[in-house]
Motif scaffolding. Structure first.
Motif, PDB file in Angstrom:
ATOM      1  N   VAL A   1      -6.668  10.206  12.652  1.00 36.30           N
ATOM      2  CA  VAL A   1      -6.937   8.872  12.100  1.00 36.30           C
ATOM      3  C   VAL A   1      -6.414   8.768  10.672  1.00 36.30           C
ATOM      4  N   ALA A   2      -6.566   9.825   9.880  1.00 38.81           N
ATOM      5  CA  ALA A   2      -6.085   9.816   8.493  1.00 38.81           C
ATOM      6  C   ALA A   2      -4.582   9.565   8.443  1.00 38.81           C
ATOM      7  N   PHE A   3      -3.828  10.256   9.278  1.00 40.11           N
ATOM      8  CA  PHE A   3      -2.378  10.099   9.249  1.00 40.11           C
ATOM      9  C   PHE A   3      -1.922   8.780   9.876  1.00 40.11           C
ATOM     10  N   ILE A   4      -2.586   8.343  10.927  1.00 38.59           N
ATOM     11  CA  ILE A   4      -2.249   7.041  11.519  1.00 38.59           C
ATOM     12  C   ILE A   4      -2.530   5.925  10.515  1.00 38.59           C
ATOM     13  N   SER A   5      -3.642   6.007   9.823  1.00 41.00           N
ATOM     14  CA  SER A   5      -3.969   5.002   8.800  1.00 41.00           C
ATOM     15  C   SER A   5      -2.923   4.993   7.699  1.00 41.00           C
ATOM     16  N   SER A   6      -2.507   6.166   7.277  1.00 40.55           N
ATOM     17  CA  SER A   6      -1.492   6.263   6.228  1.00 40.55           C
ATOM     18  C   SER A   6      -0.167   5.651   6.696  1.00 40.55           C
ATOM     19  N   ILE A   7       0.199   5.882   7.942  1.00 41.65           N
ATOM     20  CA  ILE A   7       1.436   5.299   8.490  1.00 41.65           C
ATOM     21  C   ILE A   7       1.347   3.780   8.504  1.00 41.65           C
ATOM     22  N   PHE A   8       0.237   3.234   8.988  1.00 41.35           N
ATOM     23  CA  PHE A   8       0.099   1.772   9.060  1.00 41.35           C
ATOM     24  C   PHE A   8       0.079   1.134   7.675  1.00 41.35           C
ATOM     25  N   VAL A   9      -0.595   1.760   6.729  1.00 36.57           N
ATOM     26  CA  VAL A   9      -0.601   1.220   5.366  1.00 36.57           C
ATOM     27  C   VAL A   9       0.819   1.270   4.793  1.00 36.57           C
ATOM     28  N   ALA A  10       1.540   2.360   5.040  1.00 34.22           N
ATOM     29  CA  ALA A  10       2.926   2.466   4.568  1.00 34.22           C
ATOM     30  C   ALA A  10       3.778   1.339   5.141  1.00 34.22           C
ATOM     31  N   ILE A  11       3.611   1.054   6.422  1.00 30.14           N
ATOM     32  CA  ILE A  11       4.382  -0.021   7.063  1.00 30.14           C
ATOM     33  C   ILE A  11       4.043  -1.372   6.433  1.00 30.14           C
ATOM     34  N   LEU A  12       2.758  -1.640   6.231  1.00 35.27           N
ATOM     35  CA  LEU A  12       2.360  -2.928   5.644  1.00 35.27           C
ATOM     36  C   LEU A  12       2.818  -3.064   4.201  1.00 35.27           C
ATOM     37  N   VAL A  13       2.725  -1.997   3.430  1.00 40.84           N
ATOM     38  CA  VAL A  13       3.173  -2.047   2.034  1.00 40.84           C
ATOM     39  C   VAL A  13       4.680  -2.283   1.989  1.00 40.84           C
ATOM     40  N   GLN A  14       5.427  -1.603   2.859  1.00 40.23           N
ATOM     41  CA  GLN A  14       6.874  -1.806   2.894  1.00 40.23           C
ATOM     42  C   GLN A  14       7.223  -3.213   3.367  1.00 40.23           C
ATOM     43  N   ALA A  15       6.537  -3.680   4.404  1.00 44.48           N
ATOM     44  CA  ALA A  15       6.848  -5.004   4.970  1.00 44.48           C
ATOM     45  C   ALA A  15       6.576  -6.129   3.974  1.00 44.48           C
ATOM     46  N   THR A  16       5.593  -5.940   3.112  1.00 43.45           N
ATOM     47  CA  THR A  16       5.273  -6.967   2.122  1.00 43.45           C
ATOM     48  C   THR A  16       6.060  -6.785   0.829  1.00 43.45           C
ATOM     49  N   GLY A  17       6.789  -5.698   0.726  1.00 39.92           N
ATOM     50  CA  GLY A  17       7.572  -5.439  -0.480  1.00 39.92           C
ATOM     51  C   GLY A  17       6.714  -5.117  -1.686  1.00 39.92           C
ATOM     52  N   SER A  18       5.551  -4.576  -1.460  1.00 39.04           N
ATOM     53  CA  SER A  18       4.633  -4.236  -2.553  1.00 39.04           C
ATOM     54  C   SER A  18       5.063  -2.918  -3.178  1.00 39.04           C
ATOM     55  N   ALA A  19       5.864  -3.022  -4.227  1.00 40.80           N
ATOM     56  CA  ALA A  19       6.481  -1.826  -4.809  1.00 40.80           C
ATOM     57  C   ALA A  19       5.849  -1.413  -6.134  1.00 40.80           C
ATOM     58  N   SER A  20       4.547  -1.565  -6.240  1.00 49.00           N
ATOM     59  CA  SER A  20       3.851  -1.065  -7.435  1.00 49.00           C
ATOM     60  C   SER A  20       2.449  -0.636  -7.036  1.00 49.00           C
ATOM     61  N   LEU A  21       1.830   0.106  -7.922  1.00 48.71           N
ATOM     62  CA  LEU A  21       0.480   0.588  -7.666  1.00 48.71           C
ATOM     63  C   LEU A  21      -0.468  -0.587  -7.434  1.00 48.71           C
ATOM     64  N   LEU A  22      -0.395  -1.610  -8.287  1.00 48.78           N
ATOM     65  CA  LEU A  22      -1.302  -2.750  -8.181  1.00 48.78           C
ATOM     66  C   LEU A  22      -1.040  -3.565  -6.908  1.00 48.78           C
ATOM     67  N   GLU A  23       0.225  -3.824  -6.609  1.00 48.53           N
ATOM     68  CA  GLU A  23       0.539  -4.592  -5.397  1.00 48.53           C
ATOM     69  C   GLU A  23       0.107  -3.838  -4.147  1.00 48.53           C
ATOM     70  N   GLY A  24       0.323  -2.521  -4.120  1.00 51.22           N
ATOM     71  CA  GLY A  24      -0.130  -1.710  -2.996  1.00 51.22           C
ATOM     72  C   GLY A  24      -1.637  -1.709  -2.872  1.00 51.22           C
ATOM     73  N   ALA A  25      -2.333  -1.645  -4.017  1.00 52.00           N
ATOM     74  CA  ALA A  25      -3.802  -1.665  -4.007  1.00 52.00           C
ATOM     75  C   ALA A  25      -4.316  -2.988  -3.444  1.00 52.00           C
ATOM     76  N   VAL A  26      -3.632  -4.089  -3.750  1.00 52.44           N
ATOM     77  CA  VAL A  26      -4.040  -5.390  -3.210  1.00 52.44           C
ATOM     78  C   VAL A  26      -3.914  -5.397  -1.691  1.00 52.44           C
ATOM     79  N   ILE A  27      -2.822  -4.859  -1.169  1.00 49.41           N
ATOM     80  CA  ILE A  27      -2.654  -4.766   0.290  1.00 49.41           C
ATOM     81  C   ILE A  27      -3.767  -3.896   0.872  1.00 49.41           C
TER      82      ILE A  27
END
Length: 135
Positions: free
Chosen positions: A61-87
């Motif tokens: 679950v830890a790694f699947i969650s990390s993969i999905f968060v990575a996909i969402l952060v990339q898809a939204t173009g959130s390229a900073s700590l704050l933008e990623g934290a918002v996602i």
């Protein structure tokens, strides 16, 4: 919104999975630290026999969650700590809403609800921040 799986930061995914596991170990050891063997319900003892299975599934679950968060952060173009934290916090809020609905129908106690919501709000915010920082 394009998702390019080849552009995902796999080091961030591994770091996110490890972060999730370390965080979970700390969070639940503190939350469940007061639970003594003698105070367990008979139903809880049945769950104890599946201990190693629970830990194995938790790692997955830890790694699947990390993969999905990575996909969402990339898809939204959130390229900073704050933008990623918002996602991440948005994900945590969505999960919390589901837990709240389940609690309204009596599927969770108030204590369990607070523990689950706190867990998910914190870890998904951390995962989002990590992936935003490393995107």
């Amino acid at each position: 919104m394009l998702i390019d799986l080849h552009e995902l930061n796999y080091i961030a995914i591994i770091a996110g999975g490890l972060l999730y596991m370390i965080y979970g170990a700390i969070y639940y050891s503190i939350i469940l630290g007061n639970k003594k063997e003698g105070n367990l319900d008979p139903q809880d003892k049945g769950h104890q026999s599946r201990g190693s299975l629970k830990y194995g599934v938790s790692v997955i679950v830890a790694f699947i969650s990390s993969i999905f968060v990575a996909i969402l952060v990339q898809a939204t173009g959130s390229a900073s700590l704050l933008e990623g934290a918002v996602i991440g916090i948005i994900i945590g809020i969505l999960i919390s809403i589901v837990y709240l609905k389940n609690a309204l129908f009596g599927l969770l106690t108030k204590k369990t609800l607070v523990i689950a919501i706190g867990d998910h709000l914190i870890i998904f915010t951390l995962l989002g921040a990590l992936h935003g920082l490393l995107l």
